[in-house]
Design an enzyme around this catalytic site. Structure first.
Site, short mmCIF file in Angstrom:
data_model
loop_
_atom_site.label_atom_id
_atom_site.label_comp_id
_atom_site.label_asym_id
_atom_site.label_seq_id
_atom_site.Cartn_x
_atom_site.Cartn_y
_atom_site.Cartn_z
N HIS A 177 5.02 -11.26 1.10
CA HIS A 177 3.86 -11.84 0.44
C HIS A 177 3.70 -11.26 -0.97
CE1 HIS A 177 -0.32 -13.31 -0.03
NE2 HIS A 177 -0.51 -12.13 -0.61
N GLU A 178 3.81 -9.95 -1.09
CA GLU A 178 3.67 -9.33 -2.40
C GLU A 178 4.79 -9.75 -3.33
OE1 GLU A 178 0.94 -8.11 -3.16
OE2 GLU A 178 0.17 -7.99 -1.12
N HIS A 206 3.93 -12.87 -5.11
CA HIS A 206 3.16 -12.70 -6.34
C HIS A 206 4.08 -12.36 -7.52
CE1 HIS A 206 -0.68 -13.22 -4.53
NE2 HIS A 206 -0.61 -12.14 -3.77
#
Length: 233
Positions: A106-107, A110
């Site tokens: 998920h990171e 980003h």
């Protein structure tokens, strides 16, 4: 996975407007904690740590200027676009759990958004300096407005509205990062087919906290508008 929020400032009959959002926030916090804890106990079949997966995803995406580092705390994972550092928490960095791999991916989502110029992320970064100031000033100015003059109350509401806007823009940023993460984990077999479902549950639970924060701020803004309307009568 961080946000800016508020539940309201003082008590009066309009407080009831905040109750649904408060309950949603309590549920979201409980859900993300229990889901992350549950799937932190399941080791992924590939034996990858969160750090391993993060580095592989970044390299595959052609991103070589982002460092993966450890940060202390629980669920303090985040991507810092200013220093181009992806920071993974104690339970993710060296952990081989399904939850750790999901959060790390998920990171990375980003970081990929930043690298590709994802529109909502650019908007979020552009308004952050203003929101950072308005979030600090809104409460004292609203309080001054309640005590002294309706002008200050209206000014405080405008400042608080900027916080609400920030949280609304945050929603597509977080959902998109999670969708990217699941797609990458699945297409590159970083997790097995059976492990993708629990990874989705972890990221969905985390996303719910952002929905709850936005709901809380919208409720607070609505309440303030009702109070200001009554002051004008």
């Amino acid at each position: 996975m961080r946000g800016i929020g508020s539940y309201g400032l003082f008590y009066d009959p309009t407080f009831i407007i905040l109750i649904p959002a408060m309950l949603l926030s309590l549920y979201a916090q409980s859900k993300v904690a229990s889901t992350f804890k549950k799937y932190s106990g399941y080791r992924n079949s590939r034996g990858y740590t969160g750090k391993d997966v993060a580095e592989m995803i970044l390299r595959q995406a052609g991103i070589y200027d982002v460092r993966v580092e450890h940060v202390s705390g629980r669920l303090t994972d985040h991507y810092d676009p200013r220093s181009k550092v992806l920071k993974l928490s104690d339970a993710v960095y060296n952990n081989q759990s399904i939850a750790a791999v999901g959060v790390a991916a998920h990171e990375c989502g980003h970081a990929i958004q930043h690298n590709t110029g994802y529109t909502f992320l650019k908007i979020r970064h552009a308004i952050f300096p203003v929101v950072n100031i308005s979030s600090k000033l809104a409460f004292p100015i609203i309080l001054l407005g309640l005590i002294a003059n309706i002008f200050f109350l209206k000014l405080g509401i405008i400042l608080f509205a900027a916080v609400v806007l920030f949280q609304l823009v945050t929603l597509p940023v977080e959902f998109n990062a999670s969708n990217r993460a699941i797609g990458i984990l699945e297409s590159n077999a970083y997790l097995s087919y059976e492990e993708i479902v629990p990874a989705k549950k972890v990221l969905s639970a985390a996303a719910l906290t952002y929905v709850a924060a936005a709901a809380a701020s919208i409720s607070s803004l609505l309440r303030l508008l009702l109070i200001a309307g009554r002051r004008n009568d």
